[in-house]
Design an enzyme around this catalytic site. Structure first.
Site, PDB file in Angstrom:
ATOM      1  N   GLY A  12      23.382  36.014 -26.644  1.00 57.16           N
ATOM      2  CA  GLY A  12      23.294  37.116 -26.294  1.00 57.16           C
ATOM      3  C   GLY A  12      24.497  38.126 -25.388  1.00 57.16           C
ATOM      4  O   GLY A  12      24.424  38.977 -25.423  1.00 57.16           O
ATOM      5  N   ASN A  14      27.907  38.051 -25.586  1.00 52.42           N
ATOM      6  CA  ASN A  14      28.600  39.412 -26.902  1.00 52.42           C
ATOM      7  C   ASN A  14      27.694  40.961 -27.049  1.00 52.42           C
ATOM      8  O   ASN A  14      27.545  41.757 -26.817  1.00 52.42           O
ATOM      9  CB  ASN A  14      29.030  39.276 -27.833  1.00 52.42           C
ATOM     10  N   ARG A  66      12.841  31.388 -47.896  1.00 49.74           N
ATOM     11  CA  ARG A  66      13.768  31.581 -47.729  1.00 49.74           C
ATOM     12  C   ARG A  66      13.785  33.026 -47.987  1.00 49.74           C
ATOM     13  O   ARG A  66      14.302  34.100 -47.569  1.00 49.74           O
ATOM     14  CB  ARG A  66      15.233  31.175 -47.780  1.00 49.74           C
ATOM     15  N   ASN A 108      31.074  40.833 -37.983  1.00 47.74           N
ATOM     16  CA  ASN A 108      30.690  39.864 -36.849  1.00 47.74           C
ATOM     17  C   ASN A 108      32.109  39.094 -36.480  1.00 47.74           C
ATOM     18  O   ASN A 108      33.420  39.689 -36.303  1.00 47.74           O
ATOM     19  CB  ASN A 108      31.006  38.813 -38.686  1.00 47.74           C
ATOM     20  N   HIS A 110      33.737  36.573 -34.769  1.00 45.68           N
ATOM     21  CA  HIS A 110      34.033  34.765 -35.113  1.00 45.68           C
ATOM     22  C   HIS A 110      34.982  34.313 -33.626  1.00 45.68           C
ATOM     23  O   HIS A 110      36.005  34.589 -33.648  1.00 45.68           O
ATOM     24  CB  HIS A 110      34.501  34.434 -36.048  1.00 45.68           C
ATOM     25  N   ASP A 147      31.415  40.308 -45.817  1.00 44.77           N
ATOM     26  CA  ASP A 147      31.333  39.821 -47.293  1.00 44.77           C
ATOM     27  C   ASP A 147      30.621  38.722 -47.999  1.00 44.77           C
ATOM     28  O   ASP A 147      30.031  37.903 -46.950  1.00 44.77           O
ATOM     29  CB  ASP A 147      32.108  39.789 -48.342  1.00 44.77           C
ATOM     30  N   GLU A 148      30.855  38.357 -48.843  1.00 39.07           N
ATOM     31  CA  GLU A 148      29.718  37.564 -49.223  1.00 39.07           C
ATOM     32  C   GLU A 148      30.346  36.002 -49.240  1.00 39.07           C
ATOM     33  O   GLU A 148      28.939  35.537 -49.455  1.00 39.07           O
ATOM     34  CB  GLU A 148      29.495  37.694 -51.047  1.00 39.07           C
ATOM     35  N   ASP A 151      32.603  34.136 -43.331  1.00 40.81           N
ATOM     36  CA  ASP A 151      33.642  34.138 -42.137  1.00 40.81           C
ATOM     37  C   ASP A 151      35.383  34.630 -43.503  1.00 40.81           C
ATOM     38  O   ASP A 151      35.999  34.076 -42.929  1.00 40.81           O
ATOM     39  CB  ASP A 151      34.240  32.582 -41.688  1.00 40.81           C
TER      40      ASP A 151
END
Ligand code: GAR
Length: 210
Positions: A12, A14, A66, A108, A110, A147-148, A151
């Site tokens: 954590g 970030n 899931r 996100n 990365h 998106d789907e 990255d």
């Protein structure tokens, strides 16, 4: 006021950078409304509690399938009514139901310069191991919309970081965090909070001058 939900899995740092930047005013016009962890033992949850932010755990282990976990994650996020979801070291593939519900409103961080060193298997320390194995001399971090595809979404901010002689994955990870991640992620949130980010029809992001 931009309402932000932050998804985390581990240390954590970030998240801490975001909390500190909201407190110091480096991120403007923003409130962190919820922190969600897939890991009950994440130090990030303690950081949220210390900052007086609601933190909850939604663990795949608590669900039989899931699909049930994905629905629980969607419900936890929807209940927070966020304008923006920030993946800050979230080691879970974001399910399609969440991407559909919050399209264009998930970012996100990365720990590499996308499109290098990203995709399946490239997360956390592994990214830095692979950077050192390949011998590149420059790495960095990227903030992108989600998106789907892993990255893959529109890139918002990037910052380069030097790879140095005698780096270990841990040393390099720390430098990428200090010199790039902890700066980029708060900057990205603040730009979005100011309404200065737009994505064109080709999927390229643009930042309006303030
Ligand atoms: C960070 O380096 C972040 O970029 C990375 O995990 C670390 C989490 O650290 N994320 C990914 O690899 C996502 N693909 P933190 O929990 O201390 O913020």
């Amino acid at each position: 006021m931009l309402s932000v939900a932050v998804c985390v899995s581990g240390g954590g740092t970030n998240l801490q950078a975001i909390i500190d930047a909201v407190e110091s005013g480096r991120i403007v016009n923003t409130k962190i409304v919820k922190v969600i962890s897939n890991n009950p033992n994440a130090r990030a949850l303690k950081r949220a509690a210390d900052a007086g932010i609601e933190g909850i755990c939604v663990s795949p282990r608590s669900y039989e399938t899931r699909e049930a976990f994905n629905q629980a994650l969607l419900e936890a996020l929807t209940a927070a009514e966020p304008d923006l979801i920030v993946l800050a070291g979230f080691m879970v593939a974001v399910p399609a139901c969440v991407i559909n519900a919050f399209r264009g409103r998930i970012i996100n961080i990365h720990p590499a310069l996308i499109p290098s060193f990203c995709g399946k298997g490239y997360y956390g320390l592994h990214v830095h191991e692979k950077v050192l194995e390949r011998g590149v001399k420059v790495t960095g971090a990227t903030v992108h919309f989600v998106d789907e595809d892993l990255d893959h979404g529109p890139i918002l901010l990037q910052k380069a970081v030097a790879v140095k002689e005698n780096d270990t994955p841990e040393i390099l990870q720390r430098r990428v965090m200090e010199e790039a991640e902890w700066i980029l992620l708060p900057s990205a949130i603040s730009l979005i909070a100011q309404g200065r980010v737009w994505i064109d029809e080709k999927g390229i992001t643009h930042i309006k001058e303030s």
